[in-house]
Design a protein around this motif. Structure first.
Motif, short mmCIF file in Angstrom:
data_model
loop_
_atom_site.label_atom_id
_atom_site.label_comp_id
_atom_site.label_asym_id
_atom_site.label_seq_id
_atom_site.Cartn_x
_atom_site.Cartn_y
_atom_site.Cartn_z
N PRO A 31 9.30 -9.88 -27.65
CA PRO A 31 9.34 -9.08 -28.89
C PRO A 31 8.77 -9.87 -30.06
O PRO A 31 9.04 -11.06 -30.22
N GLY A 32 7.96 -9.20 -30.87
CA GLY A 32 7.32 -9.83 -32.02
C GLY A 32 5.96 -10.43 -31.72
O GLY A 32 5.30 -10.95 -32.62
N ALA A 33 5.51 -10.37 -30.47
CA ALA A 33 4.24 -10.99 -30.08
C ALA A 33 3.04 -10.42 -30.85
O ALA A 33 2.03 -11.10 -31.00
N PHE A 34 3.16 -9.19 -31.34
CA PHE A 34 2.03 -8.55 -32.01
C PHE A 34 2.21 -8.46 -33.52
O PHE A 34 1.37 -7.87 -34.20
N SER A 35 3.30 -9.00 -34.05
CA SER A 35 3.60 -8.80 -35.47
C SER A 35 2.50 -9.32 -36.39
O SER A 35 2.20 -8.68 -37.40
N GLU A 36 1.87 -10.43 -36.05
CA GLU A 36 0.77 -10.93 -36.89
C GLU A 36 -0.53 -10.17 -36.63
O GLU A 36 -1.35 -10.01 -37.54
N ALA A 37 -0.74 -9.70 -35.41
CA ALA A 37 -1.97 -8.98 -35.06
C ALA A 37 -2.04 -7.63 -35.76
O ALA A 37 -3.12 -7.19 -36.17
N ILE A 38 -0.88 -6.98 -35.93
CA ILE A 38 -0.85 -5.67 -36.60
C ILE A 38 -1.23 -5.88 -38.06
O ILE A 38 -0.62 -6.65 -38.77
N GLY A 39 -2.27 -5.22 -38.49
CA GLY A 39 -2.75 -5.36 -39.85
C GLY A 39 -3.80 -6.46 -40.01
O GLY A 39 -4.54 -6.46 -40.98
#
Length: 191
Positions: free
Chosen positions: A45-53
């Motif tokens: 969980p959270g692996a994509f938090s920086e990629a989004i946006g």
């Protein structure tokens, strides 16, 4: 830097105004999968938090071809929730690729998703065979509707298909009634 591809769950598809709306999970957190017998993998969980946006992500068919939607244009929206990487795409109903996939999605022939990524942060557990890779942070390249997913937990499909079909049937019945009244009125006026 090579990208890696993983497949997931079906999405939902629905007609809304002049667009086809698609939503679903391109990635599911904490679901372990076997990567060709070489290693097992789980997305944290959270692996994509920086990629989004940050990353310009495109929506493709089987990770190929021209984009049907894109984050940069605003036609593809990505978010994370407790389950995984959620996608919402607005597709052009006049696009030949969209015309080709929507019937297959309605029938359930295309009902899984995938994502292409580069692991920016990962951990390996070599205590078991095959080893387990935990992807903690990833760069995203695309989300795709796919024939064969790596992760069975993904999904894509027509959103509210029954509701869409019921509404289309009501519109059709309403148009039939209007045509019948107009025809009757024309016949009355011609007499």
């Amino acid at each position: 830097m090579e990208r890696e591809v993983r497949s997931f769950m079906p999405a939902n598809v629905r007609a809304e105004g002049n667009a086809i709306k698609v939503s679903g999970y391109a990635a599911v957190f904490n679901e372990e999968t076997d990567i060709g017998g070489y290693f097992r993998e789980v997305i944290v969980p959270g692996a994509f938090s920086e990629a989004i946006g940050r990353d310009d992500v495109v929506f493709l068919i089987n990770h190929e071809g021209l984009p049907m939607a894109r984050t940069r244009s605003g036609t593809l929206k990505l978010s994370e929730d407790r389950k995984g990487l959620f996608i919402e795409a607005e597709l052009d109903p006049e696009d030949p690729d969209v015309k080709a996939i929507v019937p297959k999605m309605r029938r359930g022939d295309l009902d899984k998703m995938s994502f292409a990524f580069w692991p920016e942060s990962q951990d390996w557990d070599d205590t078991k065979d095959p080893p387990l890779r935990s992807v903690r942070k990833a760069r995203l390249y695309d989300v795709s509707i796919v024939t064969t997913p790596a992760y069975e937990g993904t999904e894509i499909g027509l959103r509210s298909l029954k509701q869409h079909r019921d509404a289309a049937q009501m519109v059709s019945a309403g148009l039939f009634a209007i045509r019948r009244r107009v025809r009757a009125e024309l016949l009355r006026l011609m007499d």
